[in-house]
Design an enzyme around this catalytic site. Structure first.
Site, PDB file in Angstrom:
ATOM      1  CB  CYS A   1      51.332 -13.787  -9.919  1.00  0.00           C
ATOM      2  SG  CYS A   1      52.432 -14.038  -8.590  1.00  0.00           S
TER       3      CYS A   1
ATOM      4  CB  CYS B   1      52.434 -12.208  -5.837  1.00  0.00           C
ATOM      5  SG  CYS B   1      52.444 -13.096  -6.806  1.00  0.00           S
TER       6      CYS B   1
ATOM      7  CG  ASP C   1      41.008  25.842  16.674  1.00  0.00           C
ATOM      8  OD1 ASP C   1      40.092  26.245  16.938  1.00  0.00           O
ATOM      9  OD2 ASP C   1      42.447  26.193  16.237  1.00  0.00           O
TER      10      ASP C   1
ATOM     11  CG  ASP D   1      46.565  24.097  15.692  1.00  0.00           C
ATOM     12  OD1 ASP D   1      46.609  22.512  17.170  1.00  0.00           O
ATOM     13  OD2 ASP D   1      46.829  24.950  16.229  1.00  0.00           O
TER      14      ASP D   1
ATOM     15  CG  ASP E   1      42.887  21.950  18.003  1.00  0.00           C
ATOM     16  OD1 ASP E   1      41.849  22.413  18.517  1.00  0.00           O
ATOM     17  OD2 ASP E   1      42.986  22.410  16.390  1.00  0.00           O
TER      18      ASP E   1
END
Length: 721
Positions: free
Chosen positions: A19, A22, A425, A618, A622
């Protein structure tokens, strides 16, 4: 000073949320409980996430509140919550108006009383004129009243129950008041027509939501259902959750790999598309790591399990996607708040329209103004917005996951749309990170073999790709006893004692720090200088390759309107300049220590916060930079727990072109969300105006209301495709 107790987050599967109100009803009711910090409902999966203080409110109280609203409740069939035993809950209430199968919906069964009502209503309309104001009018009532009750019984019953609970201002209450009001002013056909239109529209809304829910769940069907467990010479099918670490499992051709593990026997081709979004098969053999969710295409594989299912890659991926809705975008939060206030405001406006004009306008027809007020009531339910906006965001997140892009919440989808600067990077992000030793240059009487041996042994404990390449070039085993006093110097290199000699291996900065004279190398590549007992021994030149799609990735970003692309690297100026020129970057900063990268990011951030910055790395080395960026993107999430934990967006492959794809998905999602907001609010504003001045009928209002909700829901489902 008293310390606040830690908050607990609980997930539950709620049935019957087809509904339109809801979501708001459950969230609002739970958040009014003392101790509940936040409640978030995902319409698309039926998942409820509640964050609460267990000292102020218990889990039982939360469950009872949900049950009191008339919904069924069970623990979610989650990839990470099924480790161990289940606690199913079955809170039921007779007569709840919606199906309770977490999206299961029987349209045919629900349509039967509605079709009967339509037939009766048609008969009543055909005989309305001949019977009007005649003794036979009672026959018209005898047909039209059953039509009203058949079409509206569910609505009337739910409205009555909700009023007794003090829950008003939902669509059932509004439609009940509107149609009873129409009956009171002798608009019988309109009362039945409004209820019929509303009920038919609601049924199709429920059907559409269920269908979109199934289509979104289909994106997440990578979850393996069974595992072939090898034990005592037999193979039996078991649930993946029951398999333990070091158990042996068998995976046959065509089956999904159920758990992460190491291949002990068999060679095969595997499809990784469930994890990466790319269907290019890869070859696996004994000794290789294989991940849950991959599909075995050819040979039979024997696998030693290395992780419980709850800790497997696919479990974490699925959990991340399913729970992404808890991190709501500002648009989603606004719509939720707007919906809570909008309906009561329109209800009171309706009362004003019904009561005030007859008092202050001479000759005003009270029935006419009541009718206008009823039109406003019909248009006052924000159904389309409440469902379509979260559904749109969830579709965007699910669609991205299908392509190997994991976005941790709708807030990050919104941030991606505003990205104007992308910072990369270098190593492993724009370049392959598969280093190879290309040259060994000796000084001060050292031989190439001697220099390579000392370097390989000194680097024997390092996991850095450069260290791996040096050991690969050395190609001999190294005993632990040959290396002592190993020390890693962050951003510089390493120091170790090898064969009773102090070996230093690293960059220019390390040798400057140690005050060791050395060559200044003007070469394109990574240079590892070596010094032995304070004497310069020469350098090893290591080359890295640029990824095949790196150039295209930068072009795509530029085409999408990204204004600045930058590379940060600890490598030399020469290497950085060479890579930046080949790829087509706008800028680069070289020779950075890890902590200096954070400073560079802070300088690039937009002070106003409007233009967003994304950092791509990565996800392991980092982490501080990813955390500081507006959007942290980790590459190579396949098999990397650290990447999945760290970033806001995880690219399951190592392809930088996925960054542009993630931004594209985010912008498409945003576009559809904005379309739905404009469509829904525009139609409602129009009918509020038309209704107030008496130019809209109840028929038109209800048709516009359910019609715009359907259109918004169908529009939202386009995102996942």
């Amino acid at each position: 000073m008293t310390q606040s107790s830690p908050l607990k987050t609980q997930q539950m599967q709620v049935g019957g949320m087809d509904c339109t109100s809801c979501k708001l009803k459950i969230e609002g009711s739970l958040e009014r409980l003392k101790g509940v910090a936040e409640a978030s409902v995902t319409v698309a999966t039926g998942r409820l996430t509640v964050t609460y203080d267990p000292k102020q409110v218990s889990e039982i109280t939360i469950q009872e509140r949900i049950a009191a609203l008339g919904y069924t409740l069970a623990e979610p069939k989650s990839s990470v919550t099924l480790n161990g035993h289940k606690h199913p809950h079955s809170h039921r209430e007779e007569g709840h108006s919606h199906s309770h199968g977490a999206g299961e919906f029987n349209l045919k069964q629900e349509l039967l009383p509605v079709l009967t009502a339509i037939a009766l209503f048609t008969i009543a309309i055909l005989f309305e004129q001949p019977l009007h104001n005649t003794p036979g009018q009672i026959a018209e009532f005898a047909v039209i009243i059953p039509a009203y009750l058949l079409s509206g019984w569910t609505v009337l019953k739910t409205a009555g129950r909700n009023i007794l609970r003090g829950q008003i201002f939902d669509e059932n209450f509004l439609m009940t008041i509107a149609t009873l009001g129409a009956l009171a002013i002798h608009q019988l056909p309109e009362a039945v027509a409004v209820m019929l239109f509303f009920r038919v529209g609601e049924l199709f809304q429920e059907y559409s939501v269920g269908r979109s829910r199934r289509s979104i769940k289909a994106l997440l069907e990578a979850r393996p259902d069974t595992a072939n467990l090898k034990r005592n010479g037999t193979v039996q099918q078991v649930s993946p959750e029951t398999v333990q670490v070091d158990d042996l499992i068998l995976v046959k051709p065509g089956e999904k790999v159920p758990l992460d593990g190491e291949i002990l026997g068999g060679t095969s081709q595997v499809d990784t598309s469930a994890l990466t979004g790319e269907s290019v098969p890869g070859t696996v053999k004994p000794g290789d790591t294989i991940l849950a969710g991959m599909i075995n295409q050819s040979g039979v594989l024997t696998i030693r399990v290395t992780k419980l299912f709850s800790e497997s890659s696919i479990a974490k991926v699925l959990d991340l996607v399913e729970n992404a809705s808890s991190k709501k975008a500002s648009t989603e939060k606004f719509i939720t708040q707007f919906a809570r206030y909008y309906t009561p405001v329109i209800v009171f406006l309706s009362l004003a329209v019904a009561l005030l004009p007859p008092l202050f306008i001479p000759g005003a027809d009270r029935a006419d103004w009541v009718y206008r007020a009823l039109v406003l009531l019909v248009i006052s339910c924000p159904c389309g917005l409440v469902i379509s906006i979260p559904l749109g965001y969830f579709g965007g997140i699910g669609g991205a996951a299908k392509h190997g892009i994991l976005i941790k919440g709708s807030t990050f989808l919104d941030s991606l749309t505003a990205v104007k600067t992308v910072v990369f990077d270098k190593t492993g992000t724009l370049t392959k990170g598969t280093f190879k030793v290309t040259q060994v240059v000796t000084k001060n009487g050292f031989s190439e073999s001697e220099l390579l041996t000392l370097a390989a042994k000194a680097e024997s404990h390092s996991t850095h790709p450069i260290a791996l390449s040096i050991r690969e070039a050395y190609a001999q085993s190294i005993a632990d006893s040959e290396v002592a006093d190993y020390e890693e110097i962050a951003g510089h290199g390493i120091r170790a004692v090898v064969q009773n000699q102090v070996v230093i291996a690293g960059n220019d900065r390390l040798l400057h720090r140690e005050k060791i004279d050395h060559d200044t190398c003007d070469v394109a590549g990574t240079v590892v200088h070596l010094a032995v007992d304070g004497r310069y021994g020469g350098y090893i030149l290591i080359a890295d390759e640029i990824k095949e799609d790196a150039v295209q990735a930068i072009r795509d970003l530029k085409r999408m309107g990204v204004e600045k692309t930058v590379m940060l690297t600890g490598d030399s100026e020469i290497v950085a300049q060479s890579v930046a020129q080949q790829i087509g970057l706008d800028a680069f900063v070289a020779e950075l220590l890890p902590e200096e990268k954070v400073d560079e990011i802070e300088q690039l951030l937009d002070p106003s916060g409007k233009a967003k910055l994304a950092f791509v790395g990565d996800g392991i080395n980092d982490a501080p930079v990813i955390a500081r960026a507006d959007v942290g993107i980790a590459m190579g999430g396949l098999g990397s727990d650290a990447a999945i934990e760290t970033a806001d967006v995880v690219l399951m492959t190592d392809a930088p072109s996925k960054v542009a794809e993630a931004i594209h998905v985010a912008r498409k999602t945003r576009q559809i969300v904005v379309q739905n907001i404009v469509l829904a609010l525009g139609i409602k504003a129009l009918f509020i105006a038309l209704g107030t001045i008496g130019l809209a009928t109840l028929w038109e209002a209800v048709f516009a209301d359910v019609g715009v909700a359907l259109l918004a829901i169908l529009n939202a489902t386009r995102i996942a495709k």
